[in-house]
Scaffold this motif. Structure first.
Motif, PDB file in Angstrom:
ATOM      1  N   GLY A 182      -7.526   4.586   3.135  1.00 18.78           N
ATOM      2  CA  GLY A 182      -6.250   3.633   3.189  1.00 18.78           C
ATOM      3  C   GLY A 182      -6.460   2.483   2.121  1.00 18.78           C
ATOM      4  N   LEU A 183      -7.784   1.749   2.324  1.00 14.48           N
ATOM      5  CA  LEU A 183      -7.996   0.634   1.358  1.00 14.48           C
ATOM      6  C   LEU A 183      -8.061   1.185   0.085  1.00 14.48           C
ATOM      7  CD1 LEU A 183      -8.789  -2.355   1.267  1.00 14.48           C
ATOM      8  CD2 LEU A 183     -11.260  -1.630   1.345  1.00 14.48           C
ATOM      9  N   LEU A 184      -8.555   2.380  -0.382  1.00 15.97           N
ATOM     10  CA  LEU A 184      -8.461   2.657  -1.799  1.00 15.97           C
ATOM     11  C   LEU A 184      -7.005   2.742  -2.167  1.00 15.97           C
ATOM     12  CD1 LEU A 184     -11.061   5.273  -1.728  1.00 15.97           C
ATOM     13  CD2 LEU A 184     -11.208   3.058  -2.871  1.00 15.97           C
ATOM     14  N   GLY A 185      -6.237   3.385  -1.311  1.00 15.59           N
ATOM     15  CA  GLY A 185      -4.795   3.467  -1.502  1.00 15.59           C
ATOM     16  C   GLY A 185      -4.047   2.172  -1.971  1.00 15.59           C
ATOM     17  N   MET A 186      -4.492   1.117  -1.053  1.00 12.17           N
ATOM     18  CA  MET A 186      -3.948  -0.535  -1.399  1.00 12.17           C
ATOM     19  C   MET A 186      -4.366  -0.714  -2.464  1.00 12.17           C
ATOM     20  SD  MET A 186      -3.795  -2.052   2.726  1.00 12.17           S
ATOM     21  CE  MET A 186      -5.441  -1.753   3.168  1.00 12.17           C
ATOM     22  N   GLU A 187      -5.599  -0.373  -2.640  1.00 14.02           N
ATOM     23  CA  GLU A 187      -6.293  -1.241  -3.983  1.00 14.02           C
ATOM     24  C   GLU A 187      -5.466  -0.507  -5.267  1.00 14.02           C
ATOM     25  OE1 GLU A 187     -10.604  -0.435  -3.565  1.00 14.02           O
ATOM     26  OE2 GLU A 187     -10.975  -2.453  -2.641  1.00 14.02           O
ATOM     27  N   ALA A 188      -5.276   0.708  -5.083  1.00  6.47           N
ATOM     28  CA  ALA A 188      -4.812   1.357  -6.275  1.00  6.47           C
ATOM     29  C   ALA A 188      -3.290   0.929  -6.302  1.00  6.47           C
ATOM     30  CB  ALA A 188      -4.894   3.018  -6.150  1.00  6.47           C
ATOM     31  N   ARG A 189      -2.671   0.636  -5.505  1.00  4.97           N
ATOM     32  CA  ARG A 189      -1.229   0.207  -5.446  1.00  4.97           C
ATOM     33  C   ARG A 189      -1.067  -1.192  -6.238  1.00  4.97           C
ATOM     34  NH1 ARG A 189       3.519   1.761  -3.509  1.00  4.97           N
ATOM     35  NH2 ARG A 189       2.605   3.558  -2.029  1.00  4.97           N
ATOM     36  N   ALA A 190      -2.163  -2.239  -5.634  1.00  6.79           N
ATOM     37  CA  ALA A 190      -2.164  -3.355  -6.115  1.00  6.79           C
ATOM     38  C   ALA A 190      -2.602  -3.522  -7.494  1.00  6.79           C
ATOM     39  CB  ALA A 190      -3.069  -4.315  -5.279  1.00  6.79           C
ATOM     40  N   ALA A 191      -3.722  -2.612  -7.941  1.00 10.83           N
ATOM     41  CA  ALA A 191      -4.140  -2.508  -9.392  1.00 10.83           C
ATOM     42  C   ALA A 191      -3.150  -2.249 -10.299  1.00 10.83           C
ATOM     43  CB  ALA A 191      -5.389  -1.662  -9.334  1.00 10.83           C
ATOM     44  N   ALA A 192      -2.247  -1.263  -9.923  1.00 11.81           N
ATOM     45  CA  ALA A 192      -1.331  -0.769 -10.660  1.00 11.81           C
ATOM     46  C   ALA A 192      -0.260  -1.975 -11.256  1.00 11.81           C
ATOM     47  CB  ALA A 192      -0.566   0.194 -10.116  1.00 11.81           C
ATOM     48  N   ALA A 193      -0.036  -2.835 -10.191  1.00 19.94           N
ATOM     49  CA  ALA A 193       0.867  -3.989 -10.432  1.00 19.94           C
ATOM     50  C   ALA A 193       0.097  -5.160 -11.136  1.00 19.94           C
ATOM     51  CB  ALA A 193       1.685  -4.313  -9.134  1.00 19.94           C
ATOM     52  N   GLY A 194      -0.948  -5.097 -11.303  1.00 14.11           N
ATOM     53  CA  GLY A 194      -1.968  -6.126 -11.903  1.00 14.11           C
ATOM     54  C   GLY A 194      -2.437  -7.058 -10.955  1.00 14.11           C
ATOM     55  N   GLY A 195      -2.710  -6.488  -9.523  1.00 18.40           N
ATOM     56  CA  GLY A 195      -3.144  -7.598  -8.616  1.00 18.40           C
ATOM     57  C   GLY A 195      -4.390  -7.054  -8.329  1.00 18.40           C
ATOM     58  N   THR A 196      -5.062  -7.721  -7.211  1.00 14.53           N
ATOM     59  CA  THR A 196      -6.365  -7.544  -6.780  1.00 14.53           C
ATOM     60  C   THR A 196      -6.238  -7.702  -5.008  1.00 14.53           C
ATOM     61  OG1 THR A 196      -7.132  -9.901  -6.788  1.00 14.53           O
ATOM     62  CG2 THR A 196      -7.770  -8.167  -8.689  1.00 14.53           C
TER      63      THR A 196
END
Length: 404
Positions: A357-371
């Motif tokens: 779940g955390l990896l999915g959130m990190e991937a989604r945030a990273a795709a939008a330039g976030g952390t």
């Protein structure tokens, strides 16, 4: 000094690092040139260079408070004014510095390209072209008209000013190369994560449909058959009761499907934005939610979607697994979008749970330039922090993305 520069803390780490390198280089050059001046190397050219460096440092120190409000553009504008002043003043005092000062007029464009809107980029292009041409012409004019007759004046100024300036350019190039290399690695990793996250999302939707709506629809088919038999047998009261049961089950199925559709993509997010979607989610939450929003300006669609689903995932986890009695969601829009989701639950050991779940959130945030940053421990609750410092504001020149 750290408190004075704290306004830069909200900027992208790479930009913050470059600004500090530039400030350190300017300060070091000023100290060295001032020491040379006090040691007896007194000349008008040295005095002009000292004055230019001091004013350039002041311009840089003015930007941190402005960055709290205006973000990266304030830092880039300060860097542009500082670089142009240093280029013009340094060339006027010491024409031998012209090759370096011409390069300095281009530094703001190279630094600001990932962070500014298209109109600002065009303005910096004009500054780079006109500024470099003007500095080069100024250097040639001063070289012929007023070349210092005392050799050590040029030697001292060049020896002190050239290395810090070259260092800034070298660090800029190195940082650009490092970021390009890191982005290549992240791109390869993100491709794998995107596939994994998409597969997990499909499995989750399939599971929700199988365990929820599909089971209820099967039960409805059985109830319909029972009602048909009751009607054929003439037991109308029993058939009426079964039809009422069918109506109630149908409403429950519709509710579940609506909830599932909101989880896939809520229409409210597109129509009214992140805050409205979070308010709706908070009202439906089984755990009491306090939503604190301030200085909010609606970001780009990509950032808005990423922030929403990261917050939704954190809220869902808090309701299902944490045993929390309250969840606080804090959203701030300036100088860039950031959020915090914290609960008073039992917390957990990150090493003992599935990180999917955390990896999915990190991937989604990273795709939008976030952390994202997760803070949790057994018995201490859970806090998820998200920032989108590199998010493109409305109107910025960004590549087009086709949704399928």
């Amino acid at each position: 000094m750290r408190g004075l520069l704290s306004g830069w803390d909200g900027l992208d780490p790479a930009l913050r690092w470059l600004l500090r390198i530039n400030l350190i280089a300017l300060t070091s050059a000023t100290i060295l040139l001032g020491a040379a001046y006090l040691a007896g190397f007194k000349h008008t050219a040295v005095e002009i260079d000292l004055a230019v460096m001091v004013v350039s440092i002041v311009l840089m120190l003015v930007t941190p408070p402005l960055c709290r409000r205006y973000g990266a553009p304030a830092a880039i504008i300060g860097l542009t004014l500082s670089a142009c002043l240093f280029a013009a003043g340094g060339t006027w005092a010491t024409p031998n510095l012209a090759p370096l000062t011409v390069l300095l007029t281009m530094v703001p464009l190279l630094v600001g390209f990932p962070y500014l809107t298209r109109p600002w980029i065009r303005a910096l292009m004009v500054v780079a072209v006109v500024g470099s041409a003007g500095v080069a012409a100024l250097g040639e004019w001063r070289r012929v008209d007023n070349l210092n007759e005392i050799w050590w004046v040029n030697a001292v100024v060049v020896a002190v000013s050239l290395p810090p300036g070259v260092a800034v350019v070298v660090f800029l190039v190195r940082d650009a190369y490092t970021r390009l290399r890191d982005q290549s690695v992240q791109l390869a990793e993100s491709r794998t994560r995107v596939v994994e996250v998409a597969d997990a999302a499909r499995r989750s939707i399939e599971r929700d449909l199988h365990d929820g709506a599909q089971q209820r629809l099967l039960a409805m088919s059985v109830t319909i058959e029972r009602a048909r038999k009751e009607l054929l047998a003439g037991r109308h009261e029993s058939a009426t009761a079964l039809m009422g049961q069918l109506a109630a089950t149908n409403r429950e199925v519709l509710t579940e499907l609506r909830e599932l559709a909101r989880g896939i993509y809520p229409p409210l997010l597109t129509e009214r934005g992140l805050v409205a979607a979070l308010q709706s989610t908070a009202r439906r939450s089984t755990v009491p939610v306090t939503l604190d929003v301030a200085d909010f300006e609606r970001p780009s669609r990509q950032v808005e979607v990423a922030a929403y689903f990261c917050i939704l995932e954190a809220l869902t986890n808090a309701a299902k697994h944490s045993g929390a009695t309250e969840v606080l969601i804090t959203v701030r829009g300036l100088p860039h979008l950031s959020f915090v989701v914290s609960d008073d639950g039992r917390g957990f050991d990150r090493g003992a749970v599935d990180p999917g779940g955390l990896l999915g959130m990190e991937a989604r945030a990273a795709a939008a330039g976030g952390t994202l940053r997760l803070e949790t421990a057994p018995g201490w609750g859970t806090t998820l922090r998200g920032e989108f410092p590199t998010s493109p504001p409305p109107g910025q020149w960004t590549p087009e993305v086709n949704d399928r």
